[in-house]
Scaffold this motif. Structure first.
Motif, PDB file in Angstrom:
ATOM      1  N   LEU A   1       7.430  -8.311  -5.826  1.00 62.15           N
ATOM      2  CA  LEU A   1       8.775  -8.882  -5.865  1.00 62.15           C
ATOM      3  C   LEU A   1       9.772  -7.858  -6.414  1.00 62.15           C
ATOM      4  CD1 LEU A   1      10.774 -11.198  -5.574  1.00 62.15           C
ATOM      5  CD2 LEU A   1      10.045 -12.040  -7.823  1.00 62.15           C
ATOM      6  N   ALA A   2       9.390  -7.167  -7.482  1.00 62.22           N
ATOM      7  CA  ALA A   2      10.266  -6.150  -8.065  1.00 62.22           C
ATOM      8  C   ALA A   2      10.537  -5.027  -7.071  1.00 62.22           C
ATOM      9  CB  ALA A   2       9.644  -5.591  -9.349  1.00 62.22           C
ATOM     10  N   GLN A   3       9.523  -4.626  -6.328  1.00 57.15           N
ATOM     11  CA  GLN A   3       9.695  -3.558  -5.343  1.00 57.15           C
ATOM     12  C   GLN A   3      10.593  -4.002  -4.196  1.00 57.15           C
ATOM     13  OE1 GLN A   3       5.623  -2.525  -4.470  1.00 57.15           O
ATOM     14  NE2 GLN A   3       5.533  -1.026  -6.114  1.00 57.15           N
ATOM     15  N   ALA A   4      10.476  -5.263  -3.788  1.00 58.48           N
ATOM     16  CA  ALA A   4      11.346  -5.781  -2.740  1.00 58.48           C
ATOM     17  C   ALA A   4      12.799  -5.824  -3.209  1.00 58.48           C
ATOM     18  CB  ALA A   4      10.876  -7.166  -2.308  1.00 58.48           C
ATOM     19  N   LEU A   5      13.018  -6.242  -4.451  1.00 57.61           N
ATOM     20  CA  LEU A   5      14.375  -6.291  -5.003  1.00 57.61           C
ATOM     21  C   LEU A   5      14.962  -4.893  -5.175  1.00 57.61           C
ATOM     22  CD1 LEU A   5      13.917  -9.110  -7.672  1.00 57.61           C
ATOM     23  CD2 LEU A   5      15.429  -9.206  -5.674  1.00 57.61           C
ATOM     24  N   ALA A   6      14.102  -3.914  -5.497  1.00 62.09           N
ATOM     25  CA  ALA A   6      14.579  -2.547  -5.728  1.00 62.09           C
ATOM     26  C   ALA A   6      15.199  -1.948  -4.481  1.00 62.09           C
ATOM     27  CB  ALA A   6      13.423  -1.665  -6.215  1.00 62.09           C
ATOM     28  N   ALA A   7      14.825  -2.455  -3.313  1.00 62.33           N
ATOM     29  CA  ALA A   7      15.364  -1.922  -2.057  1.00 62.33           C
ATOM     30  C   ALA A   7      16.706  -2.549  -1.695  1.00 62.33           C
ATOM     31  CB  ALA A   7      14.361  -2.160  -0.929  1.00 62.33           C
ATOM     32  N   LEU A   8      17.167  -3.527  -2.486  1.00 58.72           N
ATOM     33  CA  LEU A   8      18.406  -4.245  -2.189  1.00 58.72           C
ATOM     34  C   LEU A   8      19.462  -3.979  -3.264  1.00 58.72           C
ATOM     35  CD1 LEU A   8      16.720  -7.607  -1.130  1.00 58.72           C
ATOM     36  CD2 LEU A   8      17.643  -5.835   0.400  1.00 58.72           C
ATOM     37  N   ARG A   9      20.686  -4.373  -2.973  1.00 61.33           N
ATOM     38  CA  ARG A   9      21.791  -4.160  -3.898  1.00 61.33           C
ATOM     39  C   ARG A   9      22.346  -5.511  -4.357  1.00 61.33           C
ATOM     40  NH1 ARG A   9      22.329   0.743  -5.889  1.00 61.33           N
ATOM     41  NH2 ARG A   9      24.601   0.543  -6.003  1.00 61.33           N
ATOM     42  N   PRO A  10      22.982  -5.542  -5.533  1.00 57.89           N
ATOM     43  CA  PRO A  10      23.634  -6.770  -5.969  1.00 57.89           C
ATOM     44  C   PRO A  10      24.661  -7.232  -4.932  1.00 57.89           C
ATOM     45  CG  PRO A  10      23.514  -5.202  -7.779  1.00 57.89           C
ATOM     46  CD  PRO A  10      23.080  -4.472  -6.547  1.00 57.89           C
ATOM     47  N   GLY A  11      24.723  -8.528  -4.702  1.00 64.17           N
ATOM     48  CA  GLY A  11      25.654  -9.072  -3.718  1.00 64.17           C
ATOM     49  C   GLY A  11      25.070  -9.202  -2.327  1.00 64.17           C
ATOM     50  N   ALA A  12      23.894  -8.601  -2.099  1.00 60.35           N
ATOM     51  CA  ALA A  12      23.266  -8.698  -0.786  1.00 60.35           C
ATOM     52  C   ALA A  12      22.795 -10.125  -0.538  1.00 60.35           C
ATOM     53  CB  ALA A  12      22.093  -7.723  -0.691  1.00 60.35           C
ATOM     54  N   ARG A  13      22.906 -10.571   0.724  1.00 58.68           N
ATOM     55  CA  ARG A  13      22.399 -11.886   1.105  1.00 58.68           C
ATOM     56  C   ARG A  13      21.037 -11.723   1.761  1.00 58.68           C
ATOM     57  NH1 ARG A  13      25.174 -16.276   0.776  1.00 58.68           N
ATOM     58  NH2 ARG A  13      24.020 -17.275   2.481  1.00 58.68           N
ATOM     59  N   THR A  14      20.101 -12.563   1.351  1.00 60.63           N
ATOM     60  CA  THR A  14      18.763 -12.525   1.916  1.00 60.63           C
ATOM     61  C   THR A  14      18.166 -13.932   1.850  1.00 60.63           C
ATOM     62  OG1 THR A  14      16.629 -11.358   1.855  1.00 60.63           O
ATOM     63  CG2 THR A  14      17.638 -11.903  -0.264  1.00 60.63           C
ATOM     64  N   THR A  15      16.905 -14.058   2.147  1.00 64.41           N
ATOM     65  CA  THR A  15      16.232 -15.352   2.058  1.00 64.41           C
ATOM     66  C   THR A  15      15.074 -15.274   1.074  1.00 64.41           C
ATOM     67  OG1 THR A  15      14.784 -14.818   3.921  1.00 64.41           O
ATOM     68  CG2 THR A  15      16.827 -16.010   4.409  1.00 64.41           C
ATOM     69  N   VAL A  16      14.763 -16.393   0.461  1.00 65.79           N
ATOM     70  CA  VAL A  16      13.595 -16.511  -0.408  1.00 65.79           C
ATOM     71  C   VAL A  16      12.696 -17.599   0.176  1.00 65.79           C
ATOM     72  CG1 VAL A  16      12.723 -17.110  -2.691  1.00 65.79           C
ATOM     73  CG2 VAL A  16      14.819 -15.766  -2.474  1.00 65.79           C
TER      74      VAL A  16
END
Length: 351
Positions: free
Chosen positions: A318-333
């Motif tokens: 989960l941490a590695q997946a988040l590390a590839a994204l930026r604050p404010g990005a829209r995604t799905t959980v």
């Protein structure tokens, strides 16, 4: 240090080959041609050696040794006011340190300004910066390329002002370091992988290119389970210069990190396992009010199994997946609740 094969710096070899093709020269098996080739090779090796020595002369004075109560690491001079950037795991929970510069045996006192474990970076400040303190020059991370020759500078195993050599093996690595008690530590994106030897004590030092610029701060060495968790030779990782400048700059300016650039879901979680004891997702232990997960309707007790198109099997993934994204990005959980799988849209916050 194991010598690196000379065939790596192709740009120099290519130039030398061209220099051999001058008017009046016969390309072939003549004695004159072989003599010329033999004469050029040592000259090229001497040129590369001279370049290494010049880089070391320029960059090594910016690398210091940092001694805590029991741990020892390295640091890089950030500015002429005595600020030194190092790894958060080097400073730990300590606030006062002894610092030795490359050009002196005198121990100087430094105090912690702030530590940011999420990116494994910290800044300490010398109480009395010595004359001639030389700040490092930091490279543009966007220009770091695989195959570049690099030198790692620091205090491996307490051997101050040591230099090892290698190349940039890869860029853009996302790496999770070890934490306390066997837990996972910081997950850091865009790290530089290098074949230069990274040993205990190198942490916080400098990974330098042949222009004398710091391209990264060595932080981690890979481990090989087949060696009993011993270091895997030739696989080390450095925090990129762009991240170092951003985080250290904020600490120097504001006394803390005010803009991490790291995406966050806003939960406290733990890894869950299936009946075969394999990691099977992240159980939400707590949802932080007002943050991304709470706004998306995620609750304590949900088990997260996916972020965007990435499968989530553990806290580390989960941490590695988040590390590839930026604050404010829209995604799905994607998560399970009461045995049913659900998917919600989420706008990520900042860690």
């Amino acid at each position: 240090m194991e010598a690196h094969p000379y065939r790596v710096p192709r740009r120099r070899v290519g130039v030398l080959c061209c220099l051999l093709l001058v008017p009046g020269c016969t390309v072939g098996g003549t004695d004159a041609g072989r003599t010329t080739a033999r004469a050029v090779a040592p000259r090229a090796a001497n040129d590369l050696q001279t370049e290494y020595q010049q880089v070391i002369k320029e960059a090594l004075p910016s690398v210091v040794q940092i001694q805590g109560r029991s741990d020892l690491g390295s640091g890089v001079v950030f500015d002429d006011k005595g600020h030194i950037v190092t790894n958060a795991h080097v400073v730990g929970d300590q606030r006062t340190f002894r610092v030795t510069t490359a050009n002196s045996e005198d121990q100087l006192t430094a105090r912690l300004v702030s530590s940011y474990p999420e990116q494994d970076l910290a800044v300490v400040k010398l109480e009395k910066p010595p004359q001639g303190l030389r700040p490092a020059r930091f490279a543009d991370s966007a220009k770091v390329e695989v195959g570049q020759i690099v030198l790692a500078m620091g205090s491996p195993l307490g051997l101050s002002s040591s230099v090892t050599q290698g190349i940039v093996s890869a860029t853009g690595r996302t790496v999770t370091g070890p934490g306390e008690g066997g837990a996972s530590g910081a997950t850091i994106a865009n790290m530089v992988q290098t074949s230069a030897a990274i040993n205990p004590g190198n942490s916080g030092g400098a990974l330098v290119n042949l222009d004398g610029q710091v391209i990264g701060i060595p932080s981690l060495a890979a481990t090989d389970p087949s060696l009993g968790e011993g270091a895997a030779p030739g696989i080390g990782f450095a925090i990129p210069a762009s991240t170092v400048r951003s985080i250290a700059g904020q600490i120097v300016r504001d006394g803390r990190v005010t803009n991490s650039g790291r995406a966050a879901l806003g939960i406290t979680g733990r890894t869950v396992v299936d009946a075969d004891y394999r990691s099977d997702g992240v159980a939400v232990v707590e949802v932080h009010p007002g943050e991304a997960a709470a706004e998306a309707g995620i609750r304590a007790g949900d088990v997260i199994t996916g972020l965007g198109d990435t499968e989530v099997t553990s806290i580390t993934s989960l941490a590695q997946a988040l590390a590839a994204l930026r604050p404010g990005a829209r995604t799905t959980v994607t998560f399970t609740r009461d045995g049913q799988e659900r998917t919600v849209d989420v706008t990520l916050g900042e860690q």
